[in-house]
Design a protein around this motif. Structure first.
Motif, mmCIF file in Angstrom:
data_model
loop_
_atom_site.group_PDB
_atom_site.id
_atom_site.type_symbol
_atom_site.label_atom_id
_atom_site.label_comp_id
_atom_site.label_asym_id
_atom_site.label_seq_id
_atom_site.Cartn_x
_atom_site.Cartn_y
_atom_site.Cartn_z
ATOM 1 N N UNK A 1 0.881 -1.186 -0.046
ATOM 2 C CA UNK A 1 0.048 0.005 -0.066
ATOM 3 C C UNK A 1 0.858 1.069 -0.097
ATOM 4 N N UNK A 2 2.368 1.023 -0.053
ATOM 5 C CA UNK A 2 3.050 2.190 -0.165
ATOM 6 C C UNK A 2 2.978 3.115 1.014
ATOM 7 N N UNK A 3 2.741 2.233 2.106
ATOM 8 C CA UNK A 3 2.691 3.262 3.265
ATOM 9 C C UNK A 3 4.003 2.924 4.326
ATOM 10 N N UNK A 4 4.921 2.998 3.893
ATOM 11 C CA UNK A 4 6.320 2.543 4.624
ATOM 12 C C UNK A 4 6.717 3.573 5.601
ATOM 13 N N UNK A 5 6.830 3.033 6.672
ATOM 14 C CA UNK A 5 7.439 4.051 7.688
ATOM 15 C C UNK A 5 9.003 4.573 7.256
ATOM 16 N N UNK A 6 9.529 5.346 7.744
ATOM 17 C CA UNK A 6 10.956 5.600 7.815
ATOM 18 C C UNK A 6 11.879 4.871 8.555
ATOM 19 N N UNK A 7 11.298 4.666 9.868
ATOM 20 C CA UNK A 7 12.205 3.929 10.864
ATOM 21 C C UNK A 7 11.573 2.793 11.541
ATOM 22 N N UNK A 8 12.225 1.770 11.641
ATOM 23 C CA UNK A 8 11.596 0.607 12.141
ATOM 24 C C UNK A 8 12.392 0.159 13.473
ATOM 25 N N UNK A 9 11.740 -0.214 14.413
ATOM 26 C CA UNK A 9 12.435 -0.904 15.571
ATOM 27 C C UNK A 9 12.066 -2.188 15.603
ATOM 28 N N UNK A 10 13.026 -3.361 15.581
ATOM 29 C CA UNK A 10 12.633 -4.772 15.588
ATOM 30 C C UNK A 10 13.294 -5.108 17.152
ATOM 31 N N UNK B 1 13.875 11.512 2.240
ATOM 32 C CA UNK B 1 12.640 10.743 1.857
ATOM 33 C C UNK B 1 13.096 9.334 1.424
ATOM 34 N N UNK B 2 14.261 9.476 0.778
ATOM 35 C CA UNK B 2 14.713 7.709 0.318
ATOM 36 C C UNK B 2 15.287 7.026 1.605
ATOM 37 N N UNK B 3 15.623 7.482 2.770
ATOM 38 C CA UNK B 3 16.115 6.739 3.709
ATOM 39 C C UNK B 3 15.311 6.012 4.464
ATOM 40 N N UNK B 4 15.672 4.853 4.661
ATOM 41 C CA UNK B 4 14.906 4.108 5.730
ATOM 42 C C UNK B 4 15.858 3.398 6.754
ATOM 43 N N UNK B 5 15.514 3.490 7.916
ATOM 44 C CA UNK B 5 16.432 3.160 9.014
ATOM 45 C C UNK B 5 15.526 1.620 9.812
ATOM 46 N N UNK B 6 16.360 0.512 9.761
ATOM 47 C CA UNK B 6 15.719 -0.426 10.647
ATOM 48 C C UNK B 6 16.625 -0.751 11.626
ATOM 49 N N UNK B 7 16.193 -0.527 12.998
ATOM 50 C CA UNK B 7 16.907 -0.718 14.101
ATOM 51 C C UNK B 7 16.631 -2.054 14.869
ATOM 52 N N UNK B 8 17.620 -2.847 15.340
ATOM 53 C CA UNK B 8 17.283 -4.030 15.813
ATOM 54 C C UNK B 8 17.923 -4.062 17.056
ATOM 55 N N UNK C 1 12.907 9.099 23.003
ATOM 56 C CA UNK C 1 12.968 10.034 21.726
ATOM 57 C C UNK C 1 13.067 9.058 20.444
ATOM 58 N N UNK C 2 14.022 7.861 20.445
ATOM 59 C CA UNK C 2 13.996 7.010 19.611
ATOM 60 C C UNK C 2 12.801 6.232 19.372
ATOM 61 N N UNK C 3 12.367 5.507 20.420
ATOM 62 C CA UNK C 3 10.856 4.806 20.329
ATOM 63 C C UNK C 3 9.873 5.438 19.430
ATOM 64 N N UNK C 4 9.717 6.714 19.738
ATOM 65 C CA UNK C 4 8.537 7.543 19.252
ATOM 66 C C UNK C 4 8.625 7.668 17.812
ATOM 67 N N UNK C 5 9.995 7.612 17.466
ATOM 68 C CA UNK C 5 10.107 7.830 15.953
ATOM 69 C C UNK C 5 10.051 6.555 15.245
#
Ligand code: ATP
Ligand code: ZN
Length: 383
Positions: free
Chosen positions: A35-44, A151-158, A168-172
């Motif tokens: 659906x092209x609703x990609x978040x820019x930052x993920x926390x796994x 807009x092209x940057x995606x962060x995946x934190x694990x 502050x990180x969690x909320x983003x």
């Protein structure tokens, strides 16, 4: 001879579909891509070896694939997928914060973020493993980028330690909680790997491995490799018991049988036998508690599903649970838990366990007795 590649690496899933036991994560990610609703930052978040890094890589590959399948999987053949598979993609950067946690490390990563992805690609993906290990300074340096990413940057934190991540990180981030892998799912995956490797294995052998891995699939696969080195291409339940140094279920069934018959000497001799085998005494106490818990859940037709053992052994549990009065199981669990809590302080640990066995051996009678004294009659008298 071919180089030996450990199974955990060899069988790292390359598609969302082949990830075991994390459907709640993979489906949500696929829907977001679709659906092209990609978040820019993920926390796994989640325990070790359950697929966080694996899913981060699949996500990175999938969002840059130029030829997605109808099932929202990466095609595996487009230029982007190929570069990714050969570890040659300039659009994916991985940082293991456990070993690179300085401000400099994060600065050089943040530097990178300014440059847009290569022609033909949509996203640059930054995977930061064990993100809780970043130093405070490094965290702060990173925060700025996370606040206003291009807009092209995606962060995946694990992370395995969510509680160490600052608010502050969690909320983003969009947060995903990865589950421990269920024994049954793990057993099926081990069966798949065994078949691929041409290894024959008894069902109970794989079951026991899965149980011992305690929710982590990487651990299960490492143990599997170790077992095959030890036992060759035909893995029996006995091999696993011997190699992992676990006590066969049979001991615990015999122990409880003895206790139910108030056969103290049988229980004491069994303890001796266990010790003769060089088996750790404390593990025996913990194992006994687990066994009693198994009986407890088998007391109820609904909770019986909480027992993660093979069908054959489940039958044995159900039979023993029927023979053991609920009051016995509950009191025994209390006594064994107490034994466990006091174990470290005990000067003579063997005696400490033997004493517990004595109490347990007379518990069945004592339970009846207590019930007689404090039964409805006794209650009436008090009033
Ligand atoms: N859910 C899973 N499905 C299939 N394989 C898995 C899964 N989880 C782990 N594995 C296996 O274990 C290996 C390690 O998994 P991965 O690196 O993704 O775990 P992780 O959760 O990131 O662990 P850590 O926190 O220790 O980095 C993979 O290469 C794969 O073989
Ligand atoms: Zn592709």
């Amino acid at each position: 001879m071919e180089n030996f590649v450990v199974s955990a690496r060899k069988y790292r899933p390359a598609t969302f579909r082949s990830v075991v036991g994390q459907q709640h994560v993979t489906t949500t990610l696929q829907n977001a891509i679709q659906s092209q609703h990609l978040a820019q930052a993920f926390l796994f978040c989640g325990p070790r070896g359950v697929g966080k890094t694996t899913c981060a890589r699949i996500l990175a590959k999938t969002i840059n694939c130029t030829n997605l399948t109808p099932e929202t999987e990466a095609c595996g053949v487009c230029a982007s997928c190929v570069a990714f598979q050969e570890n040659a993609s300039f659009n994916v950067h991985e940082l293991d914060a456990a070993s690179n946690n300085s401000v400099e490390d994060i600065r050089s990563l943040v530097e990178q973020v300014r440059y847009p992805p290569q022609a033909g690609s949509k996203y640059k993906v930054y995977i930061i493993d064990e993100v809780h290990m970043l130093s405070n300074q490094a965290f702060n340096a990173f925060l700025k980028t996370l606040e206003e990413p291009p807009s092209y940057a995606i962060f995946i934190l694990a992370t395995t330690e969510r509680h160490k991540i600052i608010p502050t990180i969690l909320s983003r981030c969009q947060i995903f909680d990865f589950s421990r892998i269920r024994v049954d799912d793990m057993r099926q995956h081990l069966r798949y790997v065994a078949t691929q490797e041409g290894v024959g294995a008894e069902d109970d052998a794989l079951h026991l491995l899965a149980q011992k891995a305690d929710g982590g699939l990487r651990d299960a696969l490492s143990m599997f490799d170790q077992m095959v080195t030890f036992a060759g291409n035909n893995l029996t339940y006995k091999d696993v018991v011997q190699n992992l140094h676990v006590l066969d279920y049979d001991y615990y069934f015999r122990l409880v049988d003895g206790l139910l018959q108030e056969n103290l000497s049988a229980a004491l001799l069994l303890l001796d036998e266990v010790m003769q085998q060089g088996f750790d005494l404390h593990n025996f106490v913990v194992g006994t508690a687990e066994h009693l818990r198994g009986l407890l859940v088998c007391k109820d037709a609904v909770t019986v599903q909480l027992l993660e053992v093979s069908d054959g052994i489940k039958k044995q549990y159900v039979a023993q649970a029927q023979a053991a009065p609920l009051a016995f199981v509950l009191s025994a669990l209390n006594l064994v838990s107490q034994c466990d809590r006091e174990f470290k302080q005990a000067k003579n640990q063997r005696l400490h366990v033997e004493l517990t066995l004595m109490k347990l051996a007379y518990l069945n009678g004592a339970v009846q007795f207590v019930r007689d004294v404090n039964g409805p009659e006794a209650a009436k008298k008090k009033n």
